[in-house]
Design a protein around this motif. Structure first.
Motif, PDB file in Angstrom:
ATOM      1  N   PRO A  94       0.869  -1.177   0.000  1.00  0.00           N
ATOM      2  CA  PRO A  94       0.000   0.000   0.000  1.00  0.00           C
ATOM      3  C   PRO A  94       0.904   1.225   0.000  1.00  0.00           C
ATOM      4  O   PRO A  94       2.137   1.094   0.007  1.00  0.00           O
ATOM      5  CB  PRO A  94      -0.725  -0.129   1.343  1.00  0.00           C
ATOM      6  CG  PRO A  94       0.325  -0.698   2.255  1.00  0.00           C
ATOM      7  CD  PRO A  94       1.203  -1.600   1.387  1.00  0.00           C
ATOM      8  N   SER A  95       0.320   2.395   0.011  1.00  0.00           N
ATOM      9  CA  SER A  95       1.123   3.620   0.084  1.00  0.00           C
ATOM     10  C   SER A  95       1.382   3.928   1.567  1.00  0.00           C
ATOM     11  O   SER A  95       0.595   4.614   2.221  1.00  0.00           O
ATOM     12  CB  SER A  95       0.367   4.756  -0.605  1.00  0.00           C
ATOM     13  OG  SER A  95       1.132   5.932  -0.525  1.00  0.00           O
ATOM     14  N   ILE A  96       2.499   3.389   2.053  1.00  0.00           N
ATOM     15  CA  ILE A  96       2.832   3.467   3.482  1.00  0.00           C
ATOM     16  C   ILE A  96       2.985   4.930   3.936  1.00  0.00           C
ATOM     17  O   ILE A  96       3.610   5.733   3.222  1.00  0.00           O
ATOM     18  CB  ILE A  96       4.147   2.686   3.754  1.00  0.00           C
ATOM     19  CG1 ILE A  96       3.987   1.211   3.372  1.00  0.00           C
ATOM     20  CG2 ILE A  96       4.582   2.813   5.221  1.00  0.00           C
ATOM     21  CD1 ILE A  96       5.314   0.447   3.315  1.00  0.00           C
ATOM     22  N   SER A  97       2.427   5.231   5.080  1.00  0.00           N
ATOM     23  CA  SER A  97       2.554   6.534   5.771  1.00  0.00           C
ATOM     24  C   SER A  97       1.716   7.676   5.193  1.00  0.00           C
ATOM     25  O   SER A  97       1.702   8.760   5.781  1.00  0.00           O
ATOM     26  CB  SER A  97       4.018   7.014   5.844  1.00  0.00           C
ATOM     27  OG  SER A  97       4.733   6.327   6.848  1.00  0.00           O
ATOM     28  N   THR A  98       1.046   7.463   4.052  1.00  0.00           N
ATOM     29  CA  THR A  98       0.369   8.606   3.420  1.00  0.00           C
ATOM     30  C   THR A  98      -1.091   8.782   3.855  1.00  0.00           C
ATOM     31  O   THR A  98      -1.792   9.648   3.318  1.00  0.00           O
ATOM     32  CB  THR A  98       0.441   8.529   1.878  1.00  0.00           C
ATOM     33  OG1 THR A  98      -0.281   7.379   1.430  1.00  0.00           O
ATOM     34  CG2 THR A  98       1.869   8.457   1.394  1.00  0.00           C
ATOM     35  N   GLY A  99      -1.534   7.971   4.821  1.00  0.00           N
ATOM     36  CA  GLY A  99      -2.883   8.140   5.360  1.00  0.00           C
ATOM     37  C   GLY A  99      -2.809   8.846   6.703  1.00  0.00           C
ATOM     38  O   GLY A  99      -2.450  10.024   6.782  1.00  0.00           O
ATOM     39  N   ALA A 100      -3.076   8.102   7.756  1.00  0.00           N
ATOM     40  CA  ALA A 100      -3.084   8.665   9.118  1.00  0.00           C
ATOM     41  C   ALA A 100      -1.734   9.307   9.479  1.00  0.00           C
ATOM     42  O   ALA A 100      -1.699  10.265  10.253  1.00  0.00           O
ATOM     43  CB  ALA A 100      -3.413   7.566  10.122  1.00  0.00           C
ATOM     44  N   TYR A 101      -0.652   8.800   8.914  1.00  0.00           N
ATOM     45  CA  TYR A 101       0.674   9.306   9.261  1.00  0.00           C
ATOM     46  C   TYR A 101       1.071  10.575   8.482  1.00  0.00           C
ATOM     47  O   TYR A 101       2.132  11.150   8.741  1.00  0.00           O
ATOM     48  CB  TYR A 101       1.736   8.211   9.113  1.00  0.00           C
ATOM     49  CG  TYR A 101       1.795   7.242  10.286  1.00  0.00           C
ATOM     50  CD1 TYR A 101       0.934   7.357  11.382  1.00  0.00           C
ATOM     51  CD2 TYR A 101       2.733   6.204  10.315  1.00  0.00           C
ATOM     52  CE1 TYR A 101       0.994   6.472  12.454  1.00  0.00           C
ATOM     53  CE2 TYR A 101       2.809   5.314  11.392  1.00  0.00           C
ATOM     54  CZ  TYR A 101       1.938   5.448  12.456  1.00  0.00           C
ATOM     55  OH  TYR A 101       2.012   4.579  13.521  1.00  0.00           O
ATOM     56  N   GLY A 102       0.243  10.978   7.517  1.00  0.00           N
ATOM     57  CA  GLY A 102       0.340  12.318   6.933  1.00  0.00           C
ATOM     58  C   GLY A 102       1.476  12.613   5.965  1.00  0.00           C
ATOM     59  O   GLY A 102       1.723  13.784   5.625  1.00  0.00           O
ATOM     60  N   TYR A 103       2.168  11.590   5.477  1.00  0.00           N
ATOM     61  CA  TYR A 103       3.292  11.816   4.541  1.00  0.00           C
ATOM     62  C   TYR A 103       2.720  12.282   3.198  1.00  0.00           C
ATOM     63  O   TYR A 103       1.855  11.606   2.634  1.00  0.00           O
ATOM     64  CB  TYR A 103       4.071  10.510   4.368  1.00  0.00           C
ATOM     65  CG  TYR A 103       5.540  10.663   4.073  1.00  0.00           C
ATOM     66  CD1 TYR A 103       5.990  11.336   2.939  1.00  0.00           C
ATOM     67  CD2 TYR A 103       6.504  10.127   4.920  1.00  0.00           C
ATOM     68  CE1 TYR A 103       7.340  11.468   2.666  1.00  0.00           C
ATOM     69  CE2 TYR A 103       7.860  10.248   4.661  1.00  0.00           C
ATOM     70  CZ  TYR A 103       8.268  10.920   3.536  1.00  0.00           C
ATOM     71  OH  TYR A 103       9.601  11.050   3.265  1.00  0.00           O
TER      72      TYR A 103
END
Ligand code: AR6
Length: 184
Positions: free
Chosen positions: A126-135
């Motif tokens: 998946p696209s790591i960090s680009t959801g809840a983590y805001g990257y």
């Protein structure tokens, strides 16, 4: 979109990672490994309790203080189509001057390395960090694609790497960045 690099196919698709039929799907987890929202929640919901039990075992043995950012561990896939789930923790975006790029790259690299070391042939991210983590997606996609490119140029064994983007916008960003990074 499909790109060939040595003996490996790199695919960029839009969809739900829990529906992928691959050796391993990667989970954008948090250090507790106890589940959460986003893709983590979806994987645990669909994969069932077996995954959580194995995560508890990993916490009790290897990582009593939680999985550090950038590291990766593997469990079975439970009820998922994928045989395994590789759990990794991406960085929380704090403006870009807190080694976020280094840790995001490590999360991809260590996941690929774990898959390779287990003899797995196909892996979906998946696209790591680009959801809840805001990257920011434009920056994160470049790191995701170039880390996979660097890994495949150096290492053999993997035959398929799939980037599964949940939204149409993320899918478009990945395709655009891939055409630049792979000079298509
Ligand atoms: N398939 C593919 N991608 C998905 C799916 C899905 N089923 N569901 C969401 N996404 P996030 P993070 C996308 O928040 O930013 C969790 O609570 C989503 O659109 O899942 O690394 C964990 O427990 C986004 O582009 O992960 C952690 O606490 C991408 O997955 C924290 O969130 C990543 O969004 C980790 O945050």
């Amino acid at each position: 979109m499909e790109i060939k690099l040595k003996n490996c196919r790199i695919k960029i698709v839009q969809g739900d990672i829990t529906e992928q039929t691959v050796d391993a799907i990667v989970n954008a987890a948090n250090p507790t490994l106890m589940g959460g929202g986003g893709v983590d929640g979806a994987i645990h919901r669909k994969g069932g309790n077996k995954i959580l039990e194995e995560c508890k075992q990993i916490r009790a043995t290897l990582y009593p203080n939680g999985l550090p950012t950038g590291e990766a561990v593997i469990t079975s896939g439970g009820n998922l189509k994928a045989k395994y789930v590789i759990h990794t923790v991406g960085p929380i975006w704090k403006g870009g001057n807190n080694r976020e790029a280094e840790f995001l790259s490590k999360a991809y690299w260590n996941s690929l390395n774990l898959a390779k070391s287990r003899g797995l042939k196909s892996i979906a991210f998946p696209s790591i960090s680009t959801g809840a983590y805001g990257y920011p997606i434009d920056k994160a996609s470049v790191i995701a694609l170039s880390t996979v490119k660097n890994f495949l140029e150096k290492e053999n064994g993997l035959e398929e790497v799939i980037f599964v983007l949940f939204t149409a916008k993320d899918f478009e960003v990945y395709k655009q960045k891939a055409s630049e990074i792979f000079s298509l």
